[in-house]
Each structure stands twice: as structure tokens, then as C-alpha cells.
Design an enzyme around this catalytic site. Structure first.
Site, mmCIF file in Angstrom:
data_model
loop_
_atom_site.group_PDB
_atom_site.id
_atom_site.type_symbol
_atom_site.label_atom_id
_atom_site.label_comp_id
_atom_site.label_asym_id
_atom_site.label_seq_id
_atom_site.Cartn_x
_atom_site.Cartn_y
_atom_site.Cartn_z
ATOM 1 N N ARG A 24 36.008 54.305 -11.012
ATOM 2 C CA ARG A 24 36.269 52.806 -10.693
ATOM 3 C C ARG A 24 37.749 52.598 -9.747
ATOM 4 O O ARG A 24 38.559 53.375 -10.379
ATOM 5 C CB ARG A 24 36.240 52.082 -11.741
ATOM 6 C CG ARG A 24 34.853 52.153 -12.598
ATOM 7 C CD ARG A 24 34.856 51.417 -13.850
ATOM 8 N NE ARG A 24 33.875 51.697 -14.579
ATOM 9 C CZ ARG A 24 33.654 52.575 -15.567
ATOM 10 N NH1 ARG A 24 34.794 53.453 -15.679
ATOM 11 N NH2 ARG A 24 32.504 52.758 -16.302
ATOM 12 N N HIS A 78 30.257 51.967 -4.152
ATOM 13 C CA HIS A 78 29.352 50.780 -4.208
ATOM 14 C C HIS A 78 29.968 49.748 -5.276
ATOM 15 O O HIS A 78 30.704 50.134 -6.166
ATOM 16 C CB HIS A 78 27.886 51.225 -4.552
ATOM 17 C CG HIS A 78 27.694 51.796 -5.985
ATOM 18 N ND1 HIS A 78 28.223 53.164 -6.163
ATOM 19 C CD2 HIS A 78 27.569 51.356 -7.113
ATOM 20 C CE1 HIS A 78 27.879 53.514 -7.560
ATOM 21 N NE2 HIS A 78 27.550 52.240 -8.115
ATOM 22 N N GLU A 90 22.312 56.925 -7.876
ATOM 23 C CA GLU A 90 21.780 55.774 -8.564
ATOM 24 C C GLU A 90 20.785 55.208 -7.465
ATOM 25 O O GLU A 90 20.904 55.360 -6.284
ATOM 26 C CB GLU A 90 22.961 54.987 -8.938
ATOM 27 C CG GLU A 90 23.995 55.357 -9.794
ATOM 28 C CD GLU A 90 24.988 54.248 -10.127
ATOM 29 O OE1 GLU A 90 25.012 52.961 -9.855
ATOM 30 O OE2 GLU A 90 25.992 54.603 -10.282
#
Length: 356
Positions: A228, A209, A70
């Protein structure tokens, strides 16, 4: 009749719980500007939206087999966590934040300190041990230690003392958003990065992140896989995350990604990360320019108009497409597009593509 190769896209938004609420959200504003029929609810949030192995094991949570690097480019002052801090910084936090050290444990702490003299492999192994101990802590113990830390920081700040050395105010903000969440302690393990508008950070696959504050344009590989472990109301998968992460420590400056200025176009900046999946172009055209020719590419691309009002002229089919703030345009490979400024105000445009 041939299918059009340049056309506007009608976009949807994600209403994730962490998005900004109502018209305070940049996403909501872009949607409202580009779609006059869009209804913005002031009480709803507006946000964005181990690959192959994860897809096979749990397709309901990891719905495809692609990796997910990303890039985030700041539109406003932007704050996020990205990658593991240098070990020296983490060790300092372990000394200054006993609540954090309590969750990591004495053995993992000792291993991390020892690894500082043993090379990158030892440090990565020690970091994995520390992170795993933290993330696998019992919920009750996490809440107890977090409440102790919040109480201690709150008292010190109320007494007029600065707690910047342990990111005190950020800890309180995260705890207010996600009370009792293990992710609040991640600020002591991960680099805290602040971006100015136009600055970017690149995240390789498997780099931990979190986006904390501000607005950004984000581009990623074509994947819906996100693992997550905290600071989210969504599905949490601690075991998978602990096994898959890249535990290479590095300073925050190493996560910044600077664009290259085009040699041929004074209005064009190119963010070209070290992956083949995508490149992002930023186009800033002053309002004094009446017409701008978009660079012709060998690949298809998507153009997002963040600021300004234009008419897109497509010479190949003699068509014109009006675009306002929030408008999105698909441009086929090798197509020529001219942007005519219909309002003499500066343009800010982002374009996602693959440089072949």
C-alpha cells in the site's frame, strides 16, 4: 464415517476503516442474513478482507509467498482505479492541475512528454519516474499542494463551474475521507473505471488499484500480500511499491473483463481470467424455476448466495442444507448439488473455483 464433501461455511468479516458503516454495508447485510446471531454495530465499518521476496524481507507485513491477482465483479454501480492511464491523459492532467505537476517536478514531467514519441519502454520508465517522484514527496509539501487544489476546486464548484475535466468532485470526496493523503493525486495517474452491475475488472499482480465506491464480489489468489502507498490507514510501503509496479500504460477499457456465457446453461456466466488460480461463475436463476442443478466440476469450489433462498440437496449423502442470502457453501470436487428454490424469487449466486 466419511467426512462431508458439501457443507456450509461460517464466515467472518473484516472491519477495515474504508468499509461502509453499519447496516448500510452490503457485507453487513449478507452477514446478518446468513447468521441470525450476528450483531451488526451501526458505528463500525464492514468490508472484505513481490510475493516471495516480500515474504522473506518483511513477513510481518507480507505473510506468504504467493502472488495476488484479483477480480472485482460489481454488484452495484462501482468505481475504482486500476492500472496506469495512457500517457497522453496524464500529460493533460499535468497541464491542467499545476498542484499535481508541482509534485511530479519539471524534469519528470519533461521526460514523460518526451517518452510519447519513444515507445513503450521509454513510457514505462518515465511513468515510474513520475510515480516515484509523487509518492516520495515530503508530507508537508503534499498537504500544501493538496489544500491548494481542494480550495481551487471548491471555489470553482461553488461558483457553478464544472470541474469534471480534472475529476474535481472525486478529488474532494477522497480528500474528505483521507485528508492530506498522497493517494488523492493517484486519480491523475490511474484509470478511473466505472462498472455496471455484472461488469468486472481484472487486476494482474503488480497492477496498482484502489476500490473507491460501490459493492462488489472480489476473488483473488490465495495470498495476504498487499503493498500500500495511500488511501488507507494500514501499513504503507512506498519504496517497495514504486519498485514492483507494472508501469505499462493502457486505456481503461483494457482493464474491463467480460464474462463468457455458458453454451449449456442459460443461467451461467463465466469470468475466467488469464491466471490458473481462480475462475468466478455468476449464476442468475429466475424465481419461476423451482430447481437448479449446479454444474459439477473437477475442483472444489465455494458458492456464495447473494440473493434468494434455497435448499441445497446433496444426492450422494441424501442431505439437505438450507441457504439464505449471505449463505456460503463448500462443494467438493465432482459433487452434485441441486438447489431447490424455497421462495419464488430470483437467485443471484457467485461461485469461485479452479477450472482444471
Amino acid at each position: 464415517m466419511a467426512n462431508p464433501r458439501v457443507f456450509p461455511l461460517s464466515c467472518v468479516v473484516q472491519q477495515y476503516a474504508w468499509g461502509k458503516v453499519g447496516s448500510k454495508s452490503e457485507v453487513a447485510c449478507l452477514l446478518a442474513s446468513s447468521d441470525p446471531l450476528a450483531q451488526i454495530s451501526e458505528d463500525k465499518p464492514y468490508a472484505e478482507e513481490l510475493a516471495e521476496k516480500l515474504h522473506l524481507q518483511a513477513p510481518e507485513h507480507y505473510p506468504d509467498a504467493n502472488h495476488k491477482p484479483e477480480m472485482a465483479i460489481a454488484l452495484t454501480p462501482f468505481q475504482g482505479l486500476c492500472g496506469f492511464r495512457p500517457v497522453e491523459e496524464i500529460v493533460t492532467f499535468l497541464k491542467k492541475v499545476p498542484e499535481f505537476q508541482s509534485l511530479i517536478g519539471e524534469d519528470a514531467t519533461a521526460q514523460l512528454k518526451k517518452s510519447m514519441n519513444e515507445g513503450s519502454g521509454a513510457m514505462a520508465s518515465a511513468l515510474k519516474n513520475c510515480f516515484s517522484h509523487l509518492m516520495k514527496s515530503e508530507k508537508k509539501v503534499v498537504v500544501e499542494q493538496l489544500n491548494l487544489l481542494v480550495k481551487r476546486i471548491s471555489q470553482q464548484i461553488s461558483n457553478g463551474n464544472s470541474m469534471d475535466d480534472i475529476c474535481g468532485e472525486l478529488l474532494l470526496q477522497l480528500h474528505q475521507q483521507y485528508p492530506g493523503d498522497i493517494g488523492c493525486f493517484a486519480i491523475y495517474l490511474l484509470n478511473l473505471i466505472t462498472l455496471k452491475p455484472g461488469e468486472a475488472m481484472f487486476l494482474e499482480a503488480n497492477v496498482p488499484h484502489a476500490y473507491l465506491k460501490g459493492d462488489c464480489v472480489e476473488c483473488m489468489a490465495c495470498s495476504d500480500n498487499t503493498v500500500r502507498a495511500g488511501l488507507t490507514p494500514k501499513f504503507i510501503d512506498v519504496s517497495t511499491l514504486c519498485e514492483m509496479l507494472d508501469y505499462s500504460p493502457s486505456p481503461s477499457k483494457d482493464r474491463l473483463f467480460a464474462p463468457t456465457l455458458s453454451q449449456d446453461d442459460p443461467y451461467l456466466s463465466i469470468y475466467d481470467p488469464p491466471v490458473p488460480d481462480f475462475t468466478v461463475m455468476k449464476i442468475e436463476v429466475p424465481g419461476s424455476v423451482t430447481e437448479y442443478k449446479v454444474l459439477t466440476l473437477d475442483s472444489a469450489s465455494i458458492l456464495l448466495l447473494v440473493q434468494g433462498t434455497v435448499t441445497a440437496i446433496i444426492p450422494s449423502v441424501q442431505a439437505e442444507i438450507p441457504l439464505s442470502r449471505g449463505g456460503v457453501l463448500f462443494i467438493g470436487a465432482n459433487e452434485t448439488v441441486l438447489l431447490k428454490l424455497t421462495v419464488p424469487k430470483d437467485l443471484l449466486i457467485f461461485r469461485a473455483c479452479c477450472l482444471l
